[in-house]
Design an enzyme around this catalytic site. Structure first.
Site, PDB file in Angstrom:
ATOM      1  N   HIS A  80       8.660  -6.424 -10.729  1.00  0.00           N
ATOM      2  CA  HIS A  80       7.873  -6.248  -9.426  1.00  0.00           C
ATOM      3  C   HIS A  80       8.825  -6.315  -8.483  1.00  0.00           C
ATOM      4  O   HIS A  80       9.474  -7.236  -8.219  1.00  0.00           O
ATOM      5  CB  HIS A  80       6.898  -7.249  -9.539  1.00  0.00           C
TER       6      HIS A  80
ATOM      7  N   LEU B 214      -3.163  -3.499 -17.533  1.00  0.00           N
ATOM      8  CA  LEU B 214      -3.449  -3.634 -18.761  1.00  0.00           C
ATOM      9  C   LEU B 214      -4.532  -4.381 -19.269  1.00  0.00           C
ATOM     10  O   LEU B 214      -5.088  -5.364 -18.525  1.00  0.00           O
ATOM     11  CB  LEU B 214      -2.203  -4.455 -19.435  1.00  0.00           C
TER      12      LEU B 214
HETATM   13  C1  GAR Z   1      10.120   0.001  -9.153  1.00  0.00           C
HETATM   14  O1  GAR Z   1      10.223  -0.570  -7.792  1.00  0.00           O
HETATM   15  C2  GAR Z   1       9.112  -1.313  -9.728  1.00  0.00           C
HETATM   16  O2  GAR Z   1       9.513  -2.591  -9.405  1.00  0.00           O
HETATM   17  C3  GAR Z   1       7.878  -0.696  -9.240  1.00  0.00           C
HETATM   18  O3  GAR Z   1       7.483   0.601  -9.157  1.00  0.00           O
HETATM   19  C4  GAR Z   1       9.032   1.251  -9.333  1.00  0.00           C
HETATM   20  C5  GAR Z   1       9.247   2.067 -10.469  1.00  0.00           C
HETATM   21  O4  GAR Z   1      10.578   2.796 -10.333  1.00  0.00           O
HETATM   22  N1  GAR Z   1       6.515  -1.398  -9.822  1.00  0.00           N
HETATM   23  C6  GAR Z   1       5.600  -1.931  -9.247  1.00  0.00           C
HETATM   24  O5  GAR Z   1       5.391  -2.040  -8.190  1.00  0.00           O
HETATM   25  C7  GAR Z   1       4.855  -2.791 -10.199  1.00  0.00           C
HETATM   26  N2  GAR Z   1       3.676  -3.571  -9.501  1.00  0.00           N
HETATM   27  P1  GAR Z   1      11.131   3.592 -11.633  1.00  0.00           P
HETATM   28  O6  GAR Z   1      10.149   4.482 -12.256  1.00  0.00           O
HETATM   29  O7  GAR Z   1      12.199   4.362 -10.866  1.00  0.00           O
HETATM   30  O8  GAR Z   1      11.619   2.066 -12.412  1.00  0.00           O
END
Ligand code: GAR
Length: 204
Positions: free
Chosen positions: A112, A96
């Site tokens: 995260h 962002l």
């Molecule tokens: C999740 O594991 C979330 O923690 C991660 O992306 C995935 C999304 O899964 N986010 C990050 O790594 C942010 N830095 P989802 O689309 O099934 O919610």
């Protein structure tokens, strides 16, 4: 009951955290809240289709070569148009701009998949697995201008087993993410917590 808190969800992919939030809103685990809008920077994100299937307002706002601040301004406008009070990044894989963060001070949450401050950035579960940690987990935090750095709202842990690979570990963490995000949103909306330094604590 007072007017429901209006949540705005930002996602880029499969949207399992968004679905967990939607289920928790429906089940009353996030009391007095509604999902006002789901926005994705990817028109083909499965999470966006899932939102439409649930009858939610779901819109794609792609960058289309625009500068970050310009793209973010379009998203901010959509969030304001839908009177969003709390923004939940749910697998939103785009940084962002400072202007975005300043437009919603302490009103943007992120999840995260590591125990921050360990393993910020991409592929956190794989970073943790390769590092050889014995305990892993996830963090829900406020978003500030540094990557994966804002004040921690809550964390949940999982063990790392000898038989794990990074995929089995990721799946174990994801199950905890789904619980953690709803709990964190409920905590923030409750108004019962305050920020003291870097600590997010229950009001005395
Ligand atoms: C999740 O594991 C979330 O923690 C991660 O992306 C995935 C999304 O899964 N986010 C990050 O790594 C942010 N830095 P989802 O689309 O099934 O919610």
């Amino acid at each position: 009951m007072s007017t429901p808190h209006r949540l705005g969800i930002l996602l880029s992919g499969r949207g399992s955290n968004f679905l967990a939030i939607a289920d928790s809103v429906a089940a009353g685990r996030i009391p007095n809240a509604e999902i006002a809008v789901v926005i994705s920077n990817k028109a083909d994100a499965p999470g966006l289709a899932a939102a439409r299937e649930r009858g939610l307002t779901a819109i794609a706002i792609e960058a289309n070569g625009r500068k970050r601040a310009e793209h973010d301004a379009a998203i901010i406008a959509a969030l304001k148009e839908h009177h969003v009070g709390l923004i939940c990044l749910a697998g939103y894989m785009r940084l962002l701009s400072p202007g975005f963060i300043q437009a919603f001070p302490q009103r943007i949450l992120n999840i995260h998949p590591s125990l921050l401050p360990a393993f910020p950035g991409l592929d956190a579960q794989h970073q943790a697995f390769d590092y050889g940690v014995k305990i892993a987990g996830c963090t829900v935090h406020f978003v500030d201008e540094q990557l994966d750095h804002g004040i921690i709202i809550l964390q949940r842990t999982v063990p790392v087993h000898e038989t794990d690979d990074s995929h089995t570990l990721s799946a174990r963490i994801l199950a905890e993410e789904h619980i953690a995000y709803a709990d964190a949103i409920a905590r923030v909306l409750s108004g019962n917590y305050v920020i003291e330094g870097r600590r997010y604590v229950r009001k005395q």
